[in-house]
Design an enzyme around this catalytic site. Structure first.
Site, PDB file in Angstrom:
ATOM      1  N   LYS A  22       5.875 -11.803  -1.285  1.00  0.00           N
ATOM      2  CA  LYS A  22       5.989 -10.258  -0.885  1.00  0.00           C
ATOM      3  C   LYS A  22       6.412 -11.030   0.944  1.00  0.00           C
ATOM      4  O   LYS A  22       7.015 -10.872   1.768  1.00  0.00           O
ATOM      5  CB  LYS A  22       5.383  -9.526  -0.882  1.00  0.00           C
ATOM      6  CG  LYS A  22       5.951  -8.653   0.183  1.00  0.00           C
ATOM      7  CD  LYS A  22       4.901  -6.813   0.118  1.00  0.00           C
ATOM      8  CE  LYS A  22       3.304  -7.215   0.492  1.00  0.00           C
ATOM      9  NZ  LYS A  22       3.525  -6.881   2.201  1.00  0.00           N
ATOM     10  N   ASN A  23       4.778 -11.671   1.505  1.00  0.00           N
ATOM     11  CA  ASN A  23       5.150 -11.675   2.812  1.00  0.00           C
ATOM     12  C   ASN A  23       6.349 -12.917   3.628  1.00  0.00           C
ATOM     13  O   ASN A  23       6.181 -13.340   4.637  1.00  0.00           O
ATOM     14  CB  ASN A  23       3.337 -12.033   3.528  1.00  0.00           C
ATOM     15  CG  ASN A  23       3.035 -10.290   3.341  1.00  0.00           C
ATOM     16  OD1 ASN A  23       3.965  -9.405   3.213  1.00  0.00           O
ATOM     17  ND2 ASN A  23       2.211 -10.084   3.891  1.00  0.00           N
ATOM     18  N   ARG A  93       6.342  -2.248   7.788  1.00  0.00           N
ATOM     19  CA  ARG A  93       6.120  -2.989   9.013  1.00  0.00           C
ATOM     20  C   ARG A  93       6.807  -4.577   9.121  1.00  0.00           C
ATOM     21  O   ARG A  93       7.124  -4.584  10.393  1.00  0.00           O
ATOM     22  CB  ARG A  93       4.788  -3.194   9.604  1.00  0.00           C
ATOM     23  CG  ARG A  93       3.921  -1.778   9.609  1.00  0.00           C
ATOM     24  CD  ARG A  93       2.380  -2.138   9.942  1.00  0.00           C
ATOM     25  NE  ARG A  93       2.891  -3.016  11.227  1.00  0.00           N
ATOM     26  CZ  ARG A  93       2.817  -2.768  12.335  1.00  0.00           C
ATOM     27  NH1 ARG A  93       2.760  -1.354  12.476  1.00  0.00           N
ATOM     28  NH2 ARG A  93       3.355  -3.515  13.516  1.00  0.00           N
ATOM     29  N   CYS A 117      -0.779   1.957  11.281  1.00  0.00           N
ATOM     30  CA  CYS A 117      -1.134   2.634   9.408  1.00  0.00           C
ATOM     31  C   CYS A 117      -2.279   2.023   8.942  1.00  0.00           C
ATOM     32  O   CYS A 117      -3.075   2.599   9.773  1.00  0.00           O
ATOM     33  CB  CYS A 117      -0.485   1.333   8.621  1.00  0.00           C
ATOM     34  SG  CYS A 117      -1.086  -0.921   9.186  1.00  0.00           S
ATOM     35  N   ARG A 122      -1.446  -1.546  15.314  1.00  0.00           N
ATOM     36  CA  ARG A 122      -0.800  -2.775  14.744  1.00  0.00           C
ATOM     37  C   ARG A 122       0.380  -2.889  15.946  1.00  0.00           C
ATOM     38  O   ARG A 122       1.419  -2.452  15.384  1.00  0.00           O
ATOM     39  CB  ARG A 122       0.041  -3.304  13.704  1.00  0.00           C
ATOM     40  CG  ARG A 122      -1.330  -2.956  11.909  1.00  0.00           C
ATOM     41  CD  ARG A 122      -0.533  -2.612  10.682  1.00  0.00           C
ATOM     42  NE  ARG A 122      -0.156  -3.934  10.691  1.00  0.00           N
ATOM     43  CZ  ARG A 122      -0.087  -4.844   9.636  1.00  0.00           C
ATOM     44  NH1 ARG A 122       0.388  -3.326   8.502  1.00  0.00           N
ATOM     45  NH2 ARG A 122       0.598  -5.640   9.249  1.00  0.00           N
ATOM     46  N   ASP A 314      -6.085 -10.033   3.689  1.00  0.00           N
ATOM     47  CA  ASP A 314      -5.305  -9.411   3.057  1.00  0.00           C
ATOM     48  C   ASP A 314      -5.951  -9.990   1.309  1.00  0.00           C
ATOM     49  O   ASP A 314      -5.213  -9.455   0.180  1.00  0.00           O
ATOM     50  CB  ASP A 314      -4.223 -10.341   2.429  1.00  0.00           C
ATOM     51  CG  ASP A 314      -3.391  -9.095   3.511  1.00  0.00           C
ATOM     52  OD1 ASP A 314      -3.471  -8.565   4.691  1.00  0.00           O
ATOM     53  OD2 ASP A 314      -1.629 -10.224   3.612  1.00  0.00           O
ATOM     54  N   ARG A 406       3.844  -1.657  -3.858  1.00  0.00           N
ATOM     55  CA  ARG A 406       4.157  -2.061  -2.523  1.00  0.00           C
ATOM     56  C   ARG A 406       4.117  -4.094  -2.729  1.00  0.00           C
ATOM     57  O   ARG A 406       4.828  -4.466  -1.863  1.00  0.00           O
ATOM     58  CB  ARG A 406       4.173  -1.798  -0.975  1.00  0.00           C
ATOM     59  CG  ARG A 406       4.309  -0.287  -1.179  1.00  0.00           C
ATOM     60  CD  ARG A 406       3.785   0.196   0.363  1.00  0.00           C
ATOM     61  NE  ARG A 406       3.772  -1.064   1.657  1.00  0.00           N
ATOM     62  CZ  ARG A 406       3.068  -0.869   2.686  1.00  0.00           C
ATOM     63  NH1 ARG A 406       2.597  -0.649   2.383  1.00  0.00           N
ATOM     64  NH2 ARG A 406       3.390  -2.091   3.008  1.00  0.00           N
TER      65      ARG A 406
HETATM   66  N1  EPU Z   1      -0.781  -8.056  17.304  1.00  0.00           N
HETATM   67  C1  EPU Z   1      -1.249  -8.106  18.635  1.00  0.00           C
HETATM   68  N2  EPU Z   1      -0.234  -8.071  18.865  1.00  0.00           N
HETATM   69  C2  EPU Z   1       1.132  -8.160  18.183  1.00  0.00           C
HETATM   70  C3  EPU Z   1       1.215  -8.893  16.132  1.00  0.00           C
HETATM   71  C4  EPU Z   1      -0.566  -9.138  16.018  1.00  0.00           C
HETATM   72  O1  EPU Z   1      -2.577  -8.026  18.839  1.00  0.00           O
HETATM   73  O2  EPU Z   1       2.211  -8.416  18.832  1.00  0.00           O
HETATM   74  C5  EPU Z   1      -2.861  -8.027  16.520  1.00  0.00           C
HETATM   75  C6  EPU Z   1      -2.556  -7.639  15.533  1.00  0.00           C
HETATM   76  O3  EPU Z   1      -2.826  -6.181  15.441  1.00  0.00           O
HETATM   77  C7  EPU Z   1      -3.461  -8.699  14.457  1.00  0.00           C
HETATM   78  C8  EPU Z   1      -3.312 -10.010  14.343  1.00  0.00           C
HETATM   79  O4  EPU Z   1      -2.919  -9.774  15.666  1.00  0.00           O
HETATM   80  O5  EPU Z   1      -5.282  -8.214  14.684  1.00  0.00           O
HETATM   81  C9  EPU Z   1      -2.696 -10.183  13.275  1.00  0.00           C
HETATM   82  O6  EPU Z   1      -1.815  -9.379  12.848  1.00  0.00           O
HETATM   83  P1  EPU Z   1      -0.346 -10.237  12.546  1.00  0.00           P
HETATM   84  O7  EPU Z   1       0.400  -9.765  13.483  1.00  0.00           O
HETATM   85  O8  EPU Z   1      -0.540 -11.592  12.072  1.00  0.00           O
HETATM   86  O9  EPU Z   1      -0.487  -9.362  11.555  1.00  0.00           O
HETATM   87  P2  EPU Z   1       1.186  -8.936  10.619  1.00  0.00           P
HETATM   88  O10 EPU Z   1       2.383 -10.271  11.556  1.00  0.00           O
HETATM   89  O11 EPU Z   1       2.180  -7.337  11.628  1.00  0.00           O
HETATM   90  C10 EPU Z   1       1.408  -9.950   8.484  1.00  0.00           C
HETATM   91  C11 EPU Z   1       1.700  -9.185   6.861  1.00  0.00           C
HETATM   92  C12 EPU Z   1       0.297  -9.114   6.333  1.00  0.00           C
HETATM   93  C13 EPU Z   1      -1.486  -9.156   6.944  1.00  0.00           C
HETATM   94  C14 EPU Z   1      -0.997  -9.802   8.382  1.00  0.00           C
HETATM   95  C15 EPU Z   1      -2.187 -10.895   8.458  1.00  0.00           C
HETATM   96  C16 EPU Z   1       3.980  -9.228   6.604  1.00  0.00           C
HETATM   97  C17 EPU Z   1       4.687  -8.842   6.211  1.00  0.00           C
HETATM   98  N3  EPU Z   1       2.523  -8.813   6.870  1.00  0.00           N
HETATM   99  O12 EPU Z   1       1.020  -8.511   8.396  1.00  0.00           O
HETATM  100  O13 EPU Z   1      -0.178  -8.312   5.242  1.00  0.00           O
HETATM  101  O14 EPU Z   1      -2.246  -9.021   6.392  1.00  0.00           O
HETATM  102  O15 EPU Z   1      -0.154 -10.731   8.469  1.00  0.00           O
HETATM  103  O16 EPU Z   1      -2.413 -12.194   7.442  1.00  0.00           O
HETATM  104  O17 EPU Z   1       3.876 -10.610   6.502  1.00  0.00           O
HETATM  105  C18 EPU Z   1      -0.231  -7.079   3.288  1.00  0.00           C
HETATM  106  O18 EPU Z   1       0.027  -7.972   2.490  1.00  0.00           O
HETATM  107  O19 EPU Z   1      -0.935  -6.237   2.756  1.00  0.00           O
HETATM  108  C19 EPU Z   1      -0.527  -7.501   4.878  1.00  0.00           C
HETATM  109  C20 EPU Z   1      -1.460  -5.829   5.096  1.00  0.00           C
END
Ligand code: EPU
Length: 428
Positions: A22-23, A93, A117, A122, A314, A406
């Site tokens: 998915k991701n 997101r 969320c 986030r 995850d 999801r």
């Molecule tokens: N963060 C910041 N600033 C930003 C972006 C992120 O401080 O601008 C912080 C976040 O708050 C967190 C860390 O950096 O503490 C990592 O967040 P990341 O941006 O990597 O998460 P994401 O891209 O929003 C993706 C996956 C998540 C998974 C995370 C971490 C997708 C669509 N989602 O989220 O997947 O947990 O990476 O590996 O790729 C799930 O599938 O259940 C899921 C939540």
């Protein structure tokens, strides 16, 4: 609303295949905004989030269609639509991944901020930082990110830049994806330091290269991009879902079973394999298949989540369900989403002995869990409750499983094929 009813007590046994990631699929779908001509994606799971991304892309002029053979074909046709509305963004997101492509290809974007969320607040500051470094002008207005590329009216483009994309919790997966998708069409060279190395980001980079992009350093924390003028639609097969594969492996180990998971690439699951072995499970690795066997009660082990190749956040909740019945005390430290512990209260309702201590959970392994009605507020927590239900004595009813839907395609069928007693019911 659907619920899942699990009757615990059986050992999972057999062979099962994990679906497409998915991701990985979600940002790759967003990359269709960058392409001239159709993208034909194979191995895209049939999940609620994928359908939500199709609806979002439709709002942005991308037509998408699921072919009878399962292929997902996407083509950008109307380049004048640049509004990603709140009613879609608040449910998923990953929709934020359209921001970079819109700015790079169309020079304009209005993308709703997705909001927080169940796993934390986030922020998207790193996405904005990277895109601003490429010259985008970005404002937050009325809950929307309103952006334009420099000289958007005269057809000018984003320009390459050097940037550091690390935040307080390390790299950002979708932040890196967003900035990468903007940089591939920017003028000149971009260097992204502290880029996310996750397999999903690697898959995105590979598809962008097929489309004509020039990217070096895939899988490393330093990505170097030479901007090109045009990208074309290509066929691509999405990588298997390491989190689904990991969930099935943890379920196999937690039930003392013997489970072989296809679509489990050991290079993507190194940390999990290591932790499961430390807990006493027998793990054999083949090319894209992993077999797990766990005959005795597993031992406690400490787990710390980290960006790839560290232990994935995850899989933290699922691992906690397993360790709830292990022998000894385990410490699980969450270094990506410090508040991602909503499942603790529900696991404790099933008889687990878990205490939250800041960004860590202290898990006192008990001999048994007992089935209960439970409910989870996020996707991976729901998966953890399914695993807990498989281990527990008696019946566990997990409500609100739209979260589970999801991210897992027909998980009840896969688990049932391994011998689980699990069924989906309609709840009033
Ligand atoms: N963060 C910041 N600033 C930003 C972006 C992120 O401080 O601008 C912080 C976040 O708050 C967190 C860390 O950096 O503490 C990592 O967040 P990341 O941006 O990597 O998460 P994401 O891209 O929003 C993706 C996956 C998540 C998974 C995370 C971490 C997708 C669509 N989602 O989220 O997947 O947990 O990476 O590996 O790729 C799930 O599938 O259940 C899921 C939540």
């Amino acid at each position: 609303m659907d619920a899942m009813v699990v009757t615990g007590g059986c050992r999972l046994q057999g062979r099962v295949r994990a679906g497409g990631a998915k991701n990985a699929a979600l940002p790759i779908m967003a990359a269709s905004l960058l392409a001239d001509g159709p993208m034909c994606l194979k191995n895209v799971p049939d999940l609620a989030d994928i359908r939500t991304m199709m609806r979002l892309l439709a709002k942005l002029g991308v037509e998408s269609e699921r072919r009878p053979n399962g292929d997902l074909v996407l083509e950008s046709r109307n380049a004048r639509r640049n509004l990603a509305p709140y009613d879609i963004m608040r449910t998923m997101r990953a929709g934020i991944c359209v921001l970079g492509p819109l700015l790079a290809r169309r020079g304009r974007a209005e993308v709703s901020l997705p909001g927080g969320c169940a796993i934390g607040d986030r922020p998207v500051d790193l996405h904005l930082k990277g895109l601003r470094a490429l010259g985008a002008r970005l404002d937050i207005r009325h809950g929307y990110i309103v952006g334009s590329a420099p000289g958007a009216r005269t057809g000018k483009r984003l320009r390459g830049a050097e940037m550091y994309l690390g935040g307080p919790f390390g790299s950002s997966v979708t932040g890196t994806a967003n900035v990468l998708m903007a940089a591939v069409l920017a003028k000149g060279q971009t260097v992204i330091e502290c880029a996310a190395c996750e397999p999903e980001v690697q898959d995105l980079a590979r598809v962008l290269i097929k489309m004509g992009a020039k990217i070096h350093g895939i899988g490393s924390p330093c990505l170097v991009v030479e901007g090109v003028d045009r990208l074309v639609g290509v066929p691509h097969t999405v990588i298997p879902d390491r989190i689904e594969a990991g969930t099935l492996l943890v379920a196999g180990a937690a039930t003392g079973g013997d489970v072989t998971v296809e679509g489990a690439r050991s290079s993507d699951l190194f940390a999990l394999v290591h932790v499961l072995r430390e807990a006493g499970a027998r793990v054999e690795r083949f090319d894209d298949t992993i077999r797990i066997r766990a005959r005795r009660r597993l031992k406690s082990v400490d787990v710390t989540t980290l960006p790839f190749p560290g232990f994935p956040t995850d899989l933290q909740a699922q691992m906690m369900a397993l360790l709830a019945v292990a022998d000894g005390i385990s410490i699980i430290t969450e270094k990506i989403f410090p508040d991602r512990f909503m499942h603790i209260a529900e696991l404790n309702r099933m008889g687990a002995r878990i205490r939250k201590e800041g960004n860590a959970a202290v898990v006192h392994g008990t001999r048994r869990l007992s089935g209960a009605p439970v409910m989870a507020g996020d996707l991976r927590a729901s998966a953890a409750l399914v695993i807990a239900g498989l281990i527990a004595e008696g019946k566990t009813t997990i409500s609100r499983i739209y979260h589970l839907d999801r991210g897992y395609e027909r998980i009840e069928r896969k688990l049932a094929a391994l011998g689980a007693t699990i069924k989906r019911i309609k709840e009033r």
